[in-house]
Design an enzyme around this catalytic site. Structure first.
Site, PDB file in Angstrom:
ATOM      1  N   TYR A  57       0.778  -1.158   0.067  1.00  0.00           N
ATOM      2  CA  TYR A  57      -0.160   0.060  -0.315  1.00  0.00           C
ATOM      3  C   TYR A  57       0.803   1.399  -0.091  1.00  0.00           C
ATOM      4  CZ  TYR A  57      -3.442  -3.368   1.641  1.00  0.00           C
ATOM      5  OH  TYR A  57      -4.407  -4.536   2.016  1.00  0.00           O
ATOM      6  N   LYS A 212     -23.419   6.048  -1.054  1.00  0.00           N
ATOM      7  CA  LYS A 212     -23.168   7.336  -1.531  1.00  0.00           C
ATOM      8  C   LYS A 212     -23.263   7.763  -2.842  1.00  0.00           C
ATOM      9  CE  LYS A 212     -18.222   6.789  -1.366  1.00  0.00           C
ATOM     10  NZ  LYS A 212     -16.836   6.882  -0.642  1.00  0.00           N
TER      11      LYS A 212
END
Length: 318
Positions: A57, A212
């Protein structure tokens, strides 16, 4: 916050865990490191004690940010990181050779600023390295005190059978959500039988299950989640939106965010220990932690299941 024991370990982990892929800064769009640190600290303050990260990451960036965030709070967190994905420029190389793992774990310990990693996970299988060689090295590293418990990620049932015949594995981290249910067929039952904990990633379907998105999003430069997750493409997108409508109905009934419904659905599936959820702001961390304060009723779980079957039928979501 509710807590569960992770597999056969002595780790008591929060049912909502913090995923840190997004704060690596190289896949989910732009990030502000100061805000990322505040986000992790807010999550801890709200009772989230499991922080899951990986060297892949942001090429170590997420681990460094986690290390900064947990200074003075090490006793409040369970740190999970990974090995086996090595960056070469923009490429992600699977490498579980013993010499590579030795290098990776020392670099992770340094970036995280910890003496020992609580849960060390194989990130992805590496077909070019015999699993036995990898396991032998990991056993040595555990005996040397560099990590406490071994977990794996993205392993299928065959690989789970293989590795558990060699050493103890306390957890599996698969992709699992209302939009990706492939593990239910064979790997989830295997883990249930063996008492292996499940940490789910993609628990909110790359954000779709938060409710959303009202229409297909156009992501900013550097936000590549639509390349990794197929749900942003038809016909899955339209079906996902139908399912979200059902989650929204339940959320309105109980006065909770839609994301809570999706997180709790995952957490209330037999065998699941923790739903890992990625966040980028303190407000998101606080909101997601709230899912650990309540549970869906049996009637609500059945309603979600009936809707899922009606929308997706018996299609394979893999």
């Amino acid at each position: 916050m509710r807590y569960k024991r992770l597999g056969t370990s002595d780790l008591e982990v929060s049912v909502v865990g913090l995923g840190t892929w997004a704060i690596g800064g190289d896949f989910w769009g732009s990030v502000d490191d100061r805000r990322s640190i505040e986000t992790i600290q807010r999550a801890i303050d709200c009772g989230i004690n499991l922080i899951d990260t990986a060297p892949a990451y942001g090429n170590g960036h997420a681990e460094r940010i986690v290390g900064e965030a947990i200074k003075g709070r090490r006793d409040k967190v369970i740190i999970a990181t990974k090995c086996g994905i090595v960056r070469e420029g923009p490429r992600f190389i699977r490498n579980l050779k013993p010499e590579s793992i030795r290098k990776e774990i020392d670099e992770s310990l340094k970036r995280l600023g910890v003496d020992v990693i609580d849960l060390y996970q194989i990130h992805w299988p590496d077909k070019n390295t015999p699993l036995e060689d990898t396991v032998n090295e990991l056993v040595k590293l555990r005996q040397a005190g560099k990590f406490r418990y071994l977990g794996v990620s993205n392993f299928d049932r065959k690989l789970m059978e293989e590795i558990t015949s060699m050493t103890e594995v306390v957890s599996l981290q698969p992709q699992y959500s209302l939009l990706e249910r492939g593990i239910e067929k064979d790997v989830l039952p295997f883990c249930q039988e063996r008492g292996i904990g499940i940490l789910t990633y993609g628990s909110l379907g790359a954000g779709i299950l938060t409710g959303k998105f009202k229409e297909k999003p156009k992501f900013e430069q550097g936000d590549n989640r639509d390349k990794f997750y197929p749900f942003f493409r038809e016909p899955l997108w339209s079906k996902a939106m139908q399912l979200v409508d059902v989650l929204r109905e339940i959320a309105e009934e109980v006065g909770k965010p839609v994301a809570h419904v999706a997180i709790n659905w995952v957490n209330q599936q037999d065998g699941v220990t923790t739903a890992l959820v990625g966040v980028k702001t303190p407000a998101q961390a606080e909101q997601n932690a709230g899912a650990g304060e309540w549970e869906l009723s049996q009637e609500q779980l059945e309603r979600i299941e009936a809707a899922y079957k009606k929308i997706f039928g018996s299609e394979d979501m893999n």
